[in-house]
Design a protein around this motif. Structure first.
Motif, PDB file in Angstrom:
ATOM      1  N   LEU A 174     -11.387  -0.071   7.824  1.00  0.00           N
ATOM      2  CA  LEU A 174     -11.626  -0.586   6.799  1.00  0.00           C
ATOM      3  C   LEU A 174     -11.060  -0.330   5.695  1.00  0.00           C
ATOM      4  N   ILE A 175     -10.634   0.626   5.005  1.00  0.00           N
ATOM      5  CA  ILE A 175     -10.137   1.670   4.322  1.00  0.00           C
ATOM      6  C   ILE A 175      -8.990   0.965   3.740  1.00  0.00           C
ATOM      7  N   PHE A 176      -7.951   1.112   4.832  1.00  0.00           N
ATOM      8  CA  PHE A 176      -6.436   0.341   5.108  1.00  0.00           C
ATOM      9  C   PHE A 176      -6.491  -0.347   4.508  1.00  0.00           C
ATOM     10  N   ALA A 177      -7.314  -1.399   5.240  1.00  0.00           N
ATOM     11  CA  ALA A 177      -7.043  -3.361   5.171  1.00  0.00           C
ATOM     12  C   ALA A 177      -7.113  -3.314   3.797  1.00  0.00           C
ATOM     13  N   LEU A 178      -8.230  -2.586   3.148  1.00  0.00           N
ATOM     14  CA  LEU A 178      -9.046  -3.012   1.894  1.00  0.00           C
ATOM     15  C   LEU A 178      -7.893  -2.407   0.730  1.00  0.00           C
ATOM     16  N   TRP A 179      -7.680  -1.678   0.696  1.00  0.00           N
ATOM     17  CA  TRP A 179      -6.522  -0.416   0.085  1.00  0.00           C
ATOM     18  C   TRP A 179      -4.804  -1.174   0.253  1.00  0.00           C
ATOM     19  N   GLY A 180      -5.015  -1.846   1.351  1.00  0.00           N
ATOM     20  CA  GLY A 180      -3.333  -2.366   1.545  1.00  0.00           C
ATOM     21  C   GLY A 180      -3.699  -3.608   0.920  1.00  0.00           C
ATOM     22  N   LEU A 181      -4.427  -4.296   0.600  1.00  0.00           N
ATOM     23  CA  LEU A 181      -4.846  -5.780   0.111  1.00  0.00           C
ATOM     24  C   LEU A 181      -5.223  -6.040  -0.770  1.00  0.00           C
ATOM     25  N   ASP A 182      -5.388  -4.647  -1.963  1.00  0.00           N
ATOM     26  CA  ASP A 182      -6.317  -4.956  -3.168  1.00  0.00           C
ATOM     27  C   ASP A 182      -4.926  -5.247  -4.288  1.00  0.00           C
ATOM     28  N   PRO A 183      -4.059  -4.996  -3.883  1.00  0.00           N
ATOM     29  CA  PRO A 183      -2.630  -5.633  -4.893  1.00  0.00           C
ATOM     30  C   PRO A 183      -1.911  -6.959  -5.357  1.00  0.00           C
ATOM     31  N   VAL A 184      -2.419  -7.356  -3.273  1.00  0.00           N
ATOM     32  CA  VAL A 184      -2.343  -8.269  -3.288  1.00  0.00           C
ATOM     33  C   VAL A 184      -3.313  -9.569  -4.003  1.00  0.00           C
ATOM     34  N   PHE A 185      -4.070  -9.581  -3.422  1.00  0.00           N
ATOM     35  CA  PHE A 185      -5.220  -9.950  -4.384  1.00  0.00           C
ATOM     36  C   PHE A 185      -5.539 -10.015  -5.870  1.00  0.00           C
ATOM     37  N   ALA A 186      -4.672  -8.666  -6.834  1.00  0.00           N
ATOM     38  CA  ALA A 186      -5.439  -8.541  -7.584  1.00  0.00           C
ATOM     39  C   ALA A 186      -3.501  -8.955  -8.623  1.00  0.00           C
ATOM     40  N   TRP A 187      -2.575  -9.243  -7.861  1.00  0.00           N
ATOM     41  CA  TRP A 187      -1.156 -10.079  -8.107  1.00  0.00           C
ATOM     42  C   TRP A 187      -1.879 -11.252  -7.670  1.00  0.00           C
ATOM     43  N   LYS A 188      -3.018 -11.630  -6.771  1.00  0.00           N
ATOM     44  CA  LYS A 188      -2.908 -13.586  -6.774  1.00  0.00           C
ATOM     45  C   LYS A 188      -3.491 -14.162  -8.166  1.00  0.00           C
ATOM     46  N   LEU A 189      -5.147 -13.508  -8.364  1.00  0.00           N
ATOM     47  CA  LEU A 189      -6.139 -13.221  -9.518  1.00  0.00           C
ATOM     48  C   LEU A 189      -5.103 -13.619 -10.769  1.00  0.00           C
ATOM     49  N   ILE A 190      -4.301 -11.767 -11.083  1.00  0.00           N
ATOM     50  CA  ILE A 190      -3.563 -12.305 -12.878  1.00  0.00           C
ATOM     51  C   ILE A 190      -2.390 -12.884 -12.474  1.00  0.00           C
ATOM     52  N   HIS A 191      -2.058 -13.639 -11.141  1.00  0.00           N
ATOM     53  CA  HIS A 191      -0.869 -14.733 -11.790  1.00  0.00           C
ATOM     54  C   HIS A 191      -1.699 -16.003 -11.909  1.00  0.00           C
ATOM     55  N   MET A 192      -2.448 -16.585 -11.081  1.00  0.00           N
ATOM     56  CA  MET A 192      -2.912 -17.781 -10.766  1.00  0.00           C
ATOM     57  C   MET A 192      -4.213 -18.350 -11.986  1.00  0.00           C
ATOM     58  N   HIS A 193      -4.337 -17.591 -12.401  1.00  0.00           N
ATOM     59  CA  HIS A 193      -6.117 -17.399 -13.693  1.00  0.00           C
ATOM     60  C   HIS A 193      -5.296 -17.011 -15.479  1.00  0.00           C
ATOM     61  N   SER A 194      -4.026 -16.147 -15.247  1.00  0.00           N
ATOM     62  CA  SER A 194      -3.149 -15.801 -16.382  1.00  0.00           C
ATOM     63  C   SER A 194      -4.456 -14.279 -16.971  1.00  0.00           C
ATOM     64  N   ILE A 195      -4.717 -13.923 -16.046  1.00  0.00           N
ATOM     65  CA  ILE A 195      -5.791 -12.769 -16.476  1.00  0.00           C
ATOM     66  C   ILE A 195      -5.154 -11.842 -17.446  1.00  0.00           C
ATOM     67  N   ALA A 196      -5.667 -11.164 -18.492  1.00  0.00           N
ATOM     68  CA  ALA A 196      -5.080  -9.908 -18.755  1.00  0.00           C
ATOM     69  C   ALA A 196      -5.276  -8.878 -18.378  1.00  0.00           C
ATOM     70  N   PRO A 197      -4.210  -7.697 -18.559  1.00  0.00           N
ATOM     71  CA  PRO A 197      -5.252  -6.509 -17.544  1.00  0.00           C
ATOM     72  C   PRO A 197      -6.385  -5.737 -18.390  1.00  0.00           C
ATOM     73  N   LEU A 198      -5.863  -5.978 -19.478  1.00  0.00           N
ATOM     74  CA  LEU A 198      -7.374  -5.037 -19.989  1.00  0.00           C
ATOM     75  C   LEU A 198      -8.572  -6.195 -19.702  1.00  0.00           C
ATOM     76  N   ASP A 199      -8.665  -7.151 -19.828  1.00  0.00           N
ATOM     77  CA  ASP A 199      -9.796  -7.968 -19.184  1.00  0.00           C
ATOM     78  C   ASP A 199     -10.470  -8.254 -17.449  1.00  0.00           C
ATOM     79  N   LEU A 200      -8.811  -7.577 -16.594  1.00  0.00           N
ATOM     80  CA  LEU A 200      -9.847  -7.607 -15.618  1.00  0.00           C
ATOM     81  C   LEU A 200     -10.080  -5.372 -15.312  1.00  0.00           C
ATOM     82  N   THR A 201      -9.322  -5.044 -16.501  1.00  0.00           N
ATOM     83  CA  THR A 201     -10.415  -3.695 -16.010  1.00  0.00           C
ATOM     84  C   THR A 201     -11.659  -3.389 -16.882  1.00  0.00           C
TER      85      THR A 201
END
Length: 273
Positions: A23-50
């Protein structure tokens, strides 16, 4: 650790450890995928997501702290928060978040995971530094891989490379310093305290970011997705990391961290094609 009473818990089964590591491998591996998707889909600024990340993690860790206090009603000694290692861990964790989300604005999830995985392999080689052949080959492969990535990724900007390396460096620092703090202060059973304290300090640290933040301008749906992402892909794997796995299993996670590359590749194909 200052405990007046001791509770001995039965050892976890191998099957439970296997599923926890998977489960750790699955979540850590998908983390940057969904972060990238969120950032580009909704134009989210890095500070806002932080900001959303650490406020969400503080709420999650507070829940775990209360749940632990109810489930294990043993008085625990308080963790010392004046430690340099603790504050260094908090600063490094903040840096990881900001650098990661900045990098993912211009870096693919796979590129990010490749370098982050290289950091895990490098950490393992440093731990086993007496085997100089393994250490030398690890660094040689790391440098060669970096050069190949740069040469074959014309769309990978200098800013993306620098922020990715900053995230990798900060993550490496956090891993080393936080592990040292956990061992010196005997965190183990007091993991709920550590998780909450670290999250709360980081949440306080992001408060000045509200001066430049546009969090209030996102829709409720977008905010809900940001909170869900923070809880599932950032909070949950750390919960498993601290509560289920021992030092021996963490070493296994580091040794087989290359599995993250394949998880990220599969996730990236599913999400973005």
């Amino acid at each position: 650790a200052g405990a007046e009473k001791v509770l001995v818990s039965p050892a976890h089964s191998r099957i439970k450890h296997f599923f926890a590591i998977s489960l750790i491998f699955a979540l850590w591996g998908l983390d940057p995928v969904f972060a990238w998707k969120l950032i580009h889909m909704h134009s989210i600024a890095p500070l806002d997501l932080t900001i959303v990340r650490f406020l969400s993690l503080t709420g999650l860790s507070a829940f775990f702290l209360i749940w632990t206090a109810i489930r294990l009603p043993l008085r625990q000694a308080r963790l010392p928060l004046k430690s340099i290692s603790f504050w260094t861990s908090a600063i490094a964790l903040l840096t990881v978040a900001i650098a990661t989300y900045t990098a993912l604005q211009e870096t693919s999830a796979t590129h990010y995971t490749l370098l982050m995985t290289a950091a895990g392999v490098t950490l393992t080689s440093i731990v086993h530094w007496r085997n100089w052949k393994t250490l030398a080959s690890t660094w040689l492969l790391l440098i060669a891989g970096m050069l190949l990535l740069m040469a074959n990724s014309p769309a990978w900007s200098v800013r993306g490379i620098v922020t990715t390396l900053l995230a990798v460096g900060a993550f490496t620092l956090f891993s080393v310093v936080s592990e040292r703090y956990k061992r010196l202060e005997h965190v183990d059973i007091r993991a709920a305290q550590y998780f909450f304290s670290l999250s709360a300090v980081c949440a306080i640290g992001v408060l000045p970011f509200f001066l430049w933040s546009e969090v209030g301008q996102y829709s409720q749906s977008t905010l809900a997705q940001m909170i869900l992402f923070s809880v599932v892909f950032t909070g949950l794997p750390y919960y498993i990391y601290y509560y289920v796995l021992s030092h021996r299993e963490i070493d296994v996670v580091m040794r087989f961290s290359f599995v993250l590359i394949f998880v990220t590749l599969a996730g990236q194909q599913l999400v973005s094609g």
